[in-house]
Design a protein around this motif. Structure first.
Motif, PDB file in Angstrom:
ATOM      1  N   ASN A  89       0.811  -1.106   0.028  1.00  0.00           N
ATOM      2  CA  ASN A  89       0.025   0.061  -0.023  1.00  0.00           C
ATOM      3  C   ASN A  89       0.931   1.407   0.135  1.00  0.00           C
ATOM      4  N   THR A  90       2.115   1.340   0.107  1.00  0.00           N
ATOM      5  CA  THR A  90       3.042   2.439   0.045  1.00  0.00           C
ATOM      6  C   THR A  90       4.126   2.311  -1.035  1.00  0.00           C
ATOM      7  N   LEU A  91       4.726   1.532  -1.155  1.00  0.00           N
ATOM      8  CA  LEU A  91       6.054   1.533  -1.910  1.00  0.00           C
ATOM      9  C   LEU A  91       5.734   0.918  -3.110  1.00  0.00           C
ATOM     10  N   ARG A  92       4.701  -0.027  -3.242  1.00  0.00           N
ATOM     11  CA  ARG A  92       4.504  -1.054  -4.403  1.00  0.00           C
ATOM     12  C   ARG A  92       4.614  -0.062  -5.756  1.00  0.00           C
ATOM     13  N   VAL A  93       3.896   0.981  -5.818  1.00  0.00           N
ATOM     14  CA  VAL A  93       3.684   1.800  -7.116  1.00  0.00           C
ATOM     15  C   VAL A  93       5.278   2.263  -7.449  1.00  0.00           C
ATOM     16  N   ALA A  94       5.848   2.911  -6.524  1.00  0.00           N
ATOM     17  CA  ALA A  94       7.022   3.304  -6.778  1.00  0.00           C
ATOM     18  C   ALA A  94       8.102   2.483  -7.088  1.00  0.00           C
ATOM     19  N   LEU A  95       8.030   1.578  -6.552  1.00  0.00           N
ATOM     20  CA  LEU A  95       9.017   0.354  -6.825  1.00  0.00           C
ATOM     21  C   LEU A  95       8.704  -0.299  -8.198  1.00  0.00           C
ATOM     22  N   THR A  96       7.465  -0.394  -8.527  1.00  0.00           N
ATOM     23  CA  THR A  96       7.262  -1.005  -9.995  1.00  0.00           C
ATOM     24  C   THR A  96       7.675  -0.109 -10.942  1.00  0.00           C
ATOM     25  N   ILE A  97       7.500   1.442 -10.694  1.00  0.00           N
ATOM     26  CA  ILE A  97       7.596   2.470 -11.541  1.00  0.00           C
ATOM     27  C   ILE A  97       9.130   2.371 -11.710  1.00  0.00           C
ATOM     28  N   LYS A  98      10.007   2.460 -10.725  1.00  0.00           N
ATOM     29  CA  LYS A  98      11.299   2.431 -10.986  1.00  0.00           C
ATOM     30  C   LYS A  98      11.906   1.281 -11.767  1.00  0.00           C
ATOM     31  N   THR A 188       2.355  -0.404 -22.684  1.00  0.00           N
ATOM     32  CA  THR A 188       1.856   0.562 -21.581  1.00  0.00           C
ATOM     33  C   THR A 188       2.779   0.801 -20.535  1.00  0.00           C
ATOM     34  N   PRO A 189       4.007   1.600 -20.584  1.00  0.00           N
ATOM     35  CA  PRO A 189       4.676   1.892 -19.586  1.00  0.00           C
ATOM     36  C   PRO A 189       4.163   2.723 -18.439  1.00  0.00           C
ATOM     37  N   PHE A 190       4.319   2.257 -17.389  1.00  0.00           N
ATOM     38  CA  PHE A 190       3.679   2.879 -16.119  1.00  0.00           C
ATOM     39  C   PHE A 190       2.230   2.824 -16.416  1.00  0.00           C
ATOM     40  N   GLY A 191       1.476   2.074 -17.023  1.00  0.00           N
ATOM     41  CA  GLY A 191       0.206   2.260 -17.348  1.00  0.00           C
ATOM     42  C   GLY A 191      -0.233   3.209 -18.340  1.00  0.00           C
ATOM     43  N   THR A 192       0.671   3.982 -18.665  1.00  0.00           N
ATOM     44  CA  THR A 192       0.423   5.009 -19.772  1.00  0.00           C
ATOM     45  C   THR A 192       0.873   4.603 -21.106  1.00  0.00           C
ATOM     46  N   PRO A 193      -0.181   4.110 -21.891  1.00  0.00           N
ATOM     47  CA  PRO A 193       0.132   3.813 -23.318  1.00  0.00           C
ATOM     48  C   PRO A 193       0.624   4.782 -24.359  1.00  0.00           C
ATOM     49  N   HIS A 194       0.384   6.144 -23.922  1.00  0.00           N
ATOM     50  CA  HIS A 194       0.953   7.107 -24.742  1.00  0.00           C
ATOM     51  C   HIS A 194       2.172   7.904 -24.258  1.00  0.00           C
ATOM     52  N   LEU A 195       2.987   7.222 -23.562  1.00  0.00           N
ATOM     53  CA  LEU A 195       4.307   7.646 -23.286  1.00  0.00           C
ATOM     54  C   LEU A 195       5.015   8.115 -24.329  1.00  0.00           C
ATOM     55  N   GLY A 196       5.793   9.387 -24.430  1.00  0.00           N
ATOM     56  CA  GLY A 196       6.448   9.558 -25.708  1.00  0.00           C
ATOM     57  C   GLY A 196       5.696  10.457 -26.796  1.00  0.00           C
ATOM     58  N   GLN A 197       4.369  10.383 -26.684  1.00  0.00           N
ATOM     59  CA  GLN A 197       3.548  11.265 -27.653  1.00  0.00           C
ATOM     60  C   GLN A 197       3.965  12.563 -28.139  1.00  0.00           C
ATOM     61  N   ASP A 227      15.714  10.040 -27.465  1.00  0.00           N
ATOM     62  CA  ASP A 227      16.177  10.593 -26.351  1.00  0.00           C
ATOM     63  C   ASP A 227      14.947  11.571 -25.611  1.00  0.00           C
ATOM     64  N   MET A 228      14.111  11.861 -26.237  1.00  0.00           N
ATOM     65  CA  MET A 228      12.895  12.494 -25.644  1.00  0.00           C
ATOM     66  C   MET A 228      12.033  11.298 -24.866  1.00  0.00           C
ATOM     67  N   VAL A 229      12.055  10.363 -25.382  1.00  0.00           N
ATOM     68  CA  VAL A 229      11.258   9.143 -24.651  1.00  0.00           C
ATOM     69  C   VAL A 229      12.126   8.709 -23.657  1.00  0.00           C
ATOM     70  N   CYS A 230      13.373   8.669 -23.554  1.00  0.00           N
ATOM     71  CA  CYS A 230      14.083   8.401 -22.399  1.00  0.00           C
ATOM     72  C   CYS A 230      14.167   9.414 -21.300  1.00  0.00           C
ATOM     73  N   THR A 231      14.015  10.716 -21.718  1.00  0.00           N
ATOM     74  CA  THR A 231      13.864  12.042 -20.770  1.00  0.00           C
ATOM     75  C   THR A 231      12.659  11.674 -20.084  1.00  0.00           C
ATOM     76  N   ALA A 232      11.334  11.546 -20.800  1.00  0.00           N
ATOM     77  CA  ALA A 232       9.988  11.356 -20.225  1.00  0.00           C
ATOM     78  C   ALA A 232       9.927  10.119 -19.503  1.00  0.00           C
ATOM     79  N   THR A 233      10.741   9.034 -19.719  1.00  0.00           N
ATOM     80  CA  THR A 233      10.841   7.900 -18.730  1.00  0.00           C
ATOM     81  C   THR A 233      11.305   8.377 -17.332  1.00  0.00           C
ATOM     82  N   GLN A 234      12.508   8.903 -17.701  1.00  0.00           N
ATOM     83  CA  GLN A 234      13.313   9.337 -16.357  1.00  0.00           C
ATOM     84  C   GLN A 234      12.449  10.261 -15.410  1.00  0.00           C
ATOM     85  N   ASN A 235      11.788  11.314 -16.128  1.00  0.00           N
ATOM     86  CA  ASN A 235      11.026  12.259 -15.331  1.00  0.00           C
ATOM     87  C   ASN A 235       9.765  11.564 -14.544  1.00  0.00           C
ATOM     88  N   PHE A 236       9.348  10.741 -15.287  1.00  0.00           N
ATOM     89  CA  PHE A 236       8.114  10.146 -14.763  1.00  0.00           C
ATOM     90  C   PHE A 236       8.446   9.125 -13.398  1.00  0.00           C
TER      91      PHE A 236
END
Length: 242
Positions: A89-98, A188-197, A227-236
């Motif tokens: 309930n606390t770190l699951r989302v953060a760890l999964t995203i990382k 669907t990275p991070f449950g966000t299918p349009h990452l990098g749009q 590189d833009m996709v990588c930056t968006a990934t890191q920022n997320f």
């Protein structure tokens, strides 16, 4: 008292999706079911493989990610110990995203030089008909993007047209194999299918550069897109860290 290993394994199997993102979830559930606290030692890697049903390299990769986040400490003699509290309930989302972010970035590191080289070769060798198809695929992609529909299939067709214009089927095969290895994350990275749009508007000038035979410009735009996709990934990942 420790939980029944068979029950833990069965419970995890009941709600896992067999994707890379499920390793952190399975580990967290095991930790909770075992009642492990800060300072306690996690089971050895081989036991985790047996109980959770994931490959050793996949589990080890997740534990390395946790170590970098300060969740566990790893020592050859002392094993892997919890050094901070963790629950589903606390770190699951953060760890999964990382974990997803690091996997996606590794995939892009491998894909980047292949895509750039494919674009360079396509720019040099594409036939007039192949250039027409690349232009048509770019127009299709932009039209779908501009009306707000799912642009991913059109994006795939656009890049496939470039790969086919190289005259070397290995580019398409290798890039598809890389993406397939990270299918759950890539789709669907991070449950966000349009990452990098935000990169989609660059595909029209990329097509124009290929059609015009401007190899350096085409390679530059391809590198920028990845590189833009990588930056968006890191920022997320950073926004949801901890």
């Amino acid at each position: 008292m420790s939980a029944d290993p068979k029950k833990v394994h069965a419970d995890i199997d009941a709600d896992r999706e067999d994707g890379p993102r499920d390793v952190p979830r399975a580990l967290i559930r095991l930790i909770e079911d075992e009642g492990l606290q800060v300072g306690d030692r996690l089971p050895p890697e081989l036991e985790l493989v047996r109980r959770l049903g994931f490959g050793r390299s996949t589990i080890r990769e997740t534990l390395k990610t946790w170590e970098s986040m300060g969740v566990v400490s790893r020592n050859k003699g002392a094993g892997t110990r919890l050094i901070s509290e963790i629950s589903r309930n606390t770190l699951r989302v953060a760890l999964t995203i990382k974990h997803e972010a690091e996997s996606l970035l590794r995939m892009q590191q491998v894909r980047r030089p292949l895509e750039i080289e494919a674009v360079r070769i396509a720019t040099r060798l594409a036939t007039p008909e192949q250039r027409r198809i690349i232009s048509a695929r770019a127009a299709e992609l932009m039209a779908i993007y501009e009306v707000g529909e799912d642009w991913r299939p059109a994006d795939s067709r656009f890049h496939n047209a470039i790969h086919e214009a190289t005259g070397n089927p290995l580019f398409k095969q290798f890039i598809e194999q890389i993406q397939k290895a990270f299918h759950d994350i890539y789709e669907t990275p991070f449950g966000t299918p349009h990452l990098g749009q935000e990169t989609i508007p660059l595909h029209r000038p990329l097509a124009d550069a290929i059609i015009a035979g401007d190899e350096d410009r085409a390679a530059e735009l391809t590198a920028t897109i990845i590189d833009m996709v990588c930056t968006a990934t890191q920022n997320f990942s950073e926004e949801h860290d901890g």
